[in-house]
Design an enzyme around this catalytic site. Structure first.
Site, mmCIF file in Angstrom:
data_model
loop_
_atom_site.group_PDB
_atom_site.id
_atom_site.type_symbol
_atom_site.label_atom_id
_atom_site.label_comp_id
_atom_site.label_asym_id
_atom_site.label_seq_id
_atom_site.Cartn_x
_atom_site.Cartn_y
_atom_site.Cartn_z
ATOM 1 N N GLY A 247 40.610 -33.246 -5.769
ATOM 2 C CA GLY A 247 39.146 -33.186 -5.766
ATOM 3 C C GLY A 247 38.625 -32.618 -7.071
ATOM 4 O O GLY A 247 37.585 -31.962 -7.109
ATOM 5 N N SER B 184 37.476 -34.059 -9.817
ATOM 6 C CA SER B 184 36.576 -34.845 -10.676
ATOM 7 C C SER B 184 35.151 -34.319 -10.692
ATOM 8 O O SER B 184 34.342 -34.759 -11.511
ATOM 9 C CB SER B 184 36.575 -36.315 -10.225
ATOM 10 O OG SER B 184 36.090 -36.415 -8.889
ATOM 11 N N SER B 185 34.831 -33.383 -9.795
ATOM 12 C CA SER B 185 33.471 -32.842 -9.766
ATOM 13 C C SER B 185 33.452 -31.511 -9.024
ATOM 14 O O SER B 185 34.446 -31.092 -8.431
ATOM 15 C CB SER B 185 32.507 -33.829 -9.077
ATOM 16 O OG SER B 185 32.868 -33.999 -7.719
ATOM 17 N N ARG C 269 39.762 -39.753 -6.130
ATOM 18 C CA ARG C 269 39.771 -41.185 -5.833
ATOM 19 C C ARG C 269 39.096 -42.012 -6.916
ATOM 20 O O ARG C 269 39.579 -43.078 -7.288
ATOM 21 C CB ARG C 269 39.078 -41.441 -4.489
ATOM 22 C CG ARG C 269 39.865 -40.952 -3.285
ATOM 23 C CD ARG C 269 39.073 -41.110 -2.006
ATOM 24 N NE ARG C 269 37.868 -40.282 -2.000
ATOM 25 C CZ ARG C 269 36.994 -40.247 -1.008
ATOM 26 N NH1 ARG C 269 37.174 -41.015 0.050
ATOM 27 N NH2 ARG C 269 35.931 -39.465 -1.074
ATOM 28 N N LYS D 70 37.773 -27.232 8.705
ATOM 29 C CA LYS D 70 37.960 -26.116 7.781
ATOM 30 C C LYS D 70 38.655 -24.930 8.452
ATOM 31 O O LYS D 70 39.413 -24.203 7.808
ATOM 32 C CB LYS D 70 36.606 -25.686 7.198
ATOM 33 C CG LYS D 70 36.003 -26.697 6.226
ATOM 34 C CD LYS D 70 36.891 -26.905 5.018
ATOM 35 C CE LYS D 70 36.226 -27.747 3.941
ATOM 36 N NZ LYS D 70 37.055 -27.887 2.724
ATOM 37 N N ASP E 206 43.970 -41.364 -3.072
ATOM 38 C CA ASP E 206 43.352 -40.716 -1.912
ATOM 39 C C ASP E 206 44.419 -39.829 -1.274
ATOM 40 O O ASP E 206 45.371 -40.341 -0.671
ATOM 41 C CB ASP E 206 42.857 -41.768 -0.921
ATOM 42 C CG ASP E 206 42.069 -41.159 0.235
ATOM 43 O OD1 ASP E 206 42.245 -39.950 0.504
ATOM 44 O OD2 ASP E 206 41.286 -41.880 0.872
ATOM 45 N N TYR F 200 32.778 -30.569 10.844
ATOM 46 C CA TYR F 200 33.153 -29.953 9.569
ATOM 47 C C TYR F 200 33.869 -28.614 9.767
ATOM 48 O O TYR F 200 34.937 -28.383 9.199
ATOM 49 C CB TYR F 200 31.900 -29.768 8.714
ATOM 50 C CG TYR F 200 32.149 -29.133 7.364
ATOM 51 C CD1 TYR F 200 32.913 -29.785 6.407
ATOM 52 C CD2 TYR F 200 31.598 -27.890 7.045
ATOM 53 C CE1 TYR F 200 33.133 -29.216 5.152
ATOM 54 C CE2 TYR F 200 31.810 -27.315 5.799
ATOM 55 C CZ TYR F 200 32.582 -27.980 4.864
ATOM 56 O OH TYR F 200 32.797 -27.405 3.638
ATOM 57 N N SER G 12 38.604 -23.706 1.593
ATOM 58 C CA SER G 12 37.968 -23.895 2.890
ATOM 59 C C SER G 12 36.461 -23.792 2.695
ATOM 60 O O SER G 12 35.901 -24.433 1.820
ATOM 61 C CB SER G 12 38.489 -22.854 3.893
ATOM 62 O OG SER G 12 37.889 -23.006 5.153
#
Length: 327
Positions: A34, A36-37, A59, A185, A88, A181, A167
């Protein structure tokens, strides 16, 4: 000394000497899923500033390349490398294992893995599709299991390593609209606690980060579909900057802290929900014992205000429905 107290004493002595071998200098190779941002990208930047080689996993290939350019601006020497892998991490373990193997062949074994891939979808329990629960559990939970499983054997063999699970404060406290959600977590914590007990003898340490609402593209997307109750509850606390969150997570991970929290609310939540979680030092354990009563009292006021928000929203809807019928 009574025999039943001896194991506890040995554990306290172990804690008192823990930092003599626990601290890990800046990881040479840090892998961020994760990345990329958002928080993931900021964690990668923070590690890169400290001289680490970075593997970014996400991804979207275009976003990965854009993040790579941003990260490379913070290099401290010309030997540093940022490797991008588009995959992914929640779908196919064999594929995840293969790409991580390739990354380790290029940049060396992973010293620190940061599991930051995740997503949030909110809504009332009965309004959410069953597929939403499956999707969030896949991305948020299995998306952390697969990369961790791929690096753990090498870390144990080398007797060094850090695994970070990102988390959320919603992984410490269940809130209106977060039935899907929060459960995904909360699952991360159970994984982290069990894994920490397994790998601690090998000088591999696990960190669970519980960031609050953070100003990221994911948070902006999440806000588009939040129920009114969820949005009003979220607005009772301030939104953090991803750079601030990333700096704290990296610091805690390098030091081998099990919990990583942000701000006074985060500290209170971590103390309140510590349960049987590992502690970093005797001081941390004593602080949890001493503050528990006070923090529980404060928490009851928070819970009361959240319940009040839910009731007000329900009454407003009821009035609106009556007004619509009589119009």
């Amino acid at each position: 000394m009574p025999p039943h107290l001896r194991p506890a004493l040995r554990h306290l002595l172990w804690l008192s000497h823990r930092f003599s071998y626990l601290d890990l200098t800046t990881p040479r190779h840090t892998e961020v899923t994760g990345g990329s941002s958002g928080i993931g990208k900021c964690i990668a930047i923070e590690c890169y500033k400290q001289g680490a080689f970075i593997t970014l996993v996400a991804r979207n290939e275009d976003k990965l390349l854009q993040a790579k350019k941003e990260i490379e601006k913070h290099s401290i020497n010309d030997k540093q490398v940022v490797l991008c892998i588009s995959v992914d991490v929640s779908q196919d373990y064999s594929q995840v294992e293969n790409v991580i193997k390739q990354a380790q062949e290029k940049l060396g074994p992973v010293d620190m893995l940061v599991n930051c891939a995740g997503m949030s979808l909110s809504g009332k329990f009965e309004d959410l599709e069953v597929s939403t629960f499956e999707r969030l559990m896949s991305v948020n939970y299995l998306g952390s299991v697969y990369p961790s499983r791929a690096v753990i054997t090498t870390m144990k063999e080398r007797r060094v390593g850090r695994i970070v699970f990102v988390s959320s404060q919603a992984g410490q406290l269940g809130l209106f609209g977060f039935t899907a959600y929060s459960s995904s977590k909360f699952a991360i914590r159970g994984l982290a606690e069990a894994l920490q007990m397994e790998v601690k003898p090998y000088n591999v340490y696990v960190t669970v980060a519980y960031p609050p609402d953070t100003d990221t593209p994911g948070f902006a997307e999440e806000n588009k579909t939040k129920p009114l109750e969820t949005r009003l509850i979220s607005e009772t606390v301030s939104v953090c900057k991803p750079e601030q969150v990333a700096k704290q997570i990296v610091k805690d991970a390098i030091q081998g802290n099990f919990n990583s929290s942000i701000g006074s609310d985060g500290y209170m939540l971590s103390s309140l929900t510590c349960g049987m979680a590992p502690v970093t030092s005797i001081t941390e354990g004593l602080q949890q014992v001493v503050t528990m009563g006070l923090f529980r009292t404060i928490a009851l006021f928070y819970l009361g205000s959240f319940d009040s928000i839910v009731r007000r929203c329900m009454m407003q809807r009821a009035k609106s429905e009556i007004a619509d019928k009589t119009a």
